[in-house]
Write a protein that holds these residues in place. Structure first.
Motif, PDB file in Angstrom:
ATOM      1  N   MET A 120      -8.271   6.060   1.246  1.00 26.70           N
ATOM      2  CA  MET A 120      -8.500   5.372   2.505  1.00 26.70           C
ATOM      3  C   MET A 120      -9.399   6.156   3.455  1.00 26.70           C
ATOM      4  SD  MET A 120      -8.202   2.684   4.240  1.00 26.70           S
ATOM      5  CE  MET A 120      -7.079   1.771   3.172  1.00 26.70           C
ATOM      6  N   LEU A 159      -4.650   3.725  -3.184  1.00 27.60           N
ATOM      7  CA  LEU A 159      -3.988   2.750  -2.316  1.00 27.60           C
ATOM      8  C   LEU A 159      -2.757   2.161  -2.973  1.00 27.60           C
ATOM      9  CD1 LEU A 159      -6.698   3.066  -0.840  1.00 27.60           C
ATOM     10  CD2 LEU A 159      -6.674   0.593  -0.425  1.00 27.60           C
ATOM     11  N   MET A 186       0.833  -1.194   0.000  1.00 28.34           N
ATOM     12  CA  MET A 186       0.000   0.000   0.000  1.00 28.34           C
ATOM     13  C   MET A 186       0.872   1.250   0.000  1.00 28.34           C
ATOM     14  SD  MET A 186      -2.988   1.146   2.721  1.00 28.34           S
ATOM     15  CE  MET A 186      -3.709  -0.487   2.677  1.00 28.34           C
ATOM     16  N   GLU A 195      -1.388   6.312   2.312  1.00 31.48           N
ATOM     17  CA  GLU A 195      -2.649   5.609   2.533  1.00 31.48           C
ATOM     18  C   GLU A 195      -2.530   4.629   3.704  1.00 31.48           C
ATOM     19  OE1 GLU A 195      -5.705   6.108   0.554  1.00 31.48           O
ATOM     20  OE2 GLU A 195      -4.452   7.882   0.371  1.00 31.48           O
TER      21      GLU A 195
END
Length: 376
Positions: free
Chosen positions: A350, A178, A140, A144
């Motif tokens: 997110m 992400l 990721m 995020e």
């Protein structure tokens, strides 16, 4: 000879009059249907074809007409006639091409229950990239990941009794932010075998546990399962079906089955500002080709209403699916409280996802504890 010519010209004039009248009819129908001239409208409710039929019968049997009174839905008479003659709906451009483009019917759906302002342009789109692409695994994006871990992290114990089963038929579906690809033009880049929708499923499980509801989150890599079986992505619901059946066999107390997905439409359709906070919008999808359709519809509609009451605009609505190119069942024949939930789209980040999952957990929690009161 003169008589023959006269008859010929009369026939020509008659034919011309018929053509002009027909053309005028279509022009008038288009004008009236595009305007709001209420004198040409009558009130009906529900499906156009069925209601028009009932309206016609009501002229002979007034008792039938009573069932149609008091509705608040306008139906233009002329545009209805135009649709019957041409199979074209004046307020839906898709009707011009739905029979002319191969495969178009797979995307030709309408919301059964919709939030204000939602139309066919907000319908979820599914697309699967090649297998080698969806099996790749990436970490990721740092910012995020920081957002994911920010705020108060729930560390309490999980309720021993599991009531909710969360799974992901298209586990490869991810979000561009992400993956560090925010703003990418190609939505098909939002796929990954590691950083994907299963993270959202884990968030939902934790949020439900905060509210005293036990949840089991299945993180099976469906893409990997398909690859091992030599199956294409259209058979993903066969894989997830076995997961649901296994979960049901192992726990008779499971009451809710949530299949989380991610939409492929872009940010302007999948994001809403609510009370100055950004949210990823939701869509509830139910299969019309399963025996539990009405029960699934009731369940989805209850969630939709609770969500939009507390978070106006967060849910686009309930979308039924059937026909060529779609599953049409979505494993929803296995239990009444089963639903596919599209959580945002490829562009949601997110923060937006976390806000929405909290709202969704609130709605599920409200239904759960209300049912517990009734059963208790």
């Amino acid at each position: 000879m003169a008589g023959i010519l006269v008859n010929f010209y009369r026939k020509m004039v008659s034919t011309l009059i018929i053509i002009v009248c027909t053309f005028s009819f279509f022009l008038i129908a288009g004008f009236i249907s595009s305007s709001n001239i209420s004198i040409f409208k009558f009130k009906v409710n529900g499906d156009i074809g069925a209601e028009v039929f009932l309206r016609i019968i009501s002229y002979e049997n007034p008792l039938i007409g009573h069932a149609l009174t008091g509705s608040n839905t306008d139906l233009p008479i002329f545009s209805t006639g135009f649709k019957l003659l041409t199979n074209i709906e004046m307020n839906d451009l898709r009707s011009l091409v739905r029979t002319g483009i191969p495969g178009f019917m797979a995307f030709d759906s309408n919301f059964l229950i919709a939030d204000e302002g939602v139309d066919f342009t907000d319908i979820p789109i599914e697309s699967a990239p090649p297998m080698e692409v969806l099996l790749q695994e990436r970490n990721m994006a740092a910012n995020e990941l920081e957002e994911l871990n920010s705020g108060k992290i729930y560390t309490g114990s999980s309720p021993p009794e599991k009531s909710v089963f969360i799974y992901h038929t298209h586990s490869w579906e991810s979000y561009l932010p992400l993956l560090g690809l925010e703003g990418a033009e190609n939505e098909n880049e939002a796929v990954d075998g590691k950083t994907n929708i299963t993270i959202v499923g884990e968030l939902l499980g934790k949020e439900l546990e905060k509210r005293g509801i036990g949840a089991r989150v299945d993180k099976t890599n469906i893409g990997q399962e398909l690859d091992e079986k030599g199956w294409l992505t259209h058979r993903s619901y066969e894989v997830s079906r076995s997961l649901v059946q296994e979960a049901m066999a192992g726990n008779q107390k499971l009451e809710y089955f949530i299949d989380l997905h991610r939409d492929s439409v872009r940010k302007d359709s999948t994001t809403a500002m609510i009370n100055n906070e950004p949210y990823a919008r939701l869509v509830f999808v139910i299969g019309e080709e399963n025996k539990n359709f009405q029960k699934n519809l009731k369940f989805a509609n209850e969630l939709h209403k609770i969500l939009n009451k507390n978070y106006p605009g967060i849910s686009k609505g309930v979308l039924p699916k059937k026909g060529i190119g779609v599953d049409g069942i979505y494993n929803q024949d296995l239990h009444a409280n089963t639903v596919v939930v599209e959580v945002g789209g490829v562009d949601n980040n997110m923060k937006e996802l976390k806000n929405t999952i909290e709202a969704l957990a609130d709605a599920i929690s409200q239904l759960y504890w209300k049912a517990e009161e009734v059963n208790g």
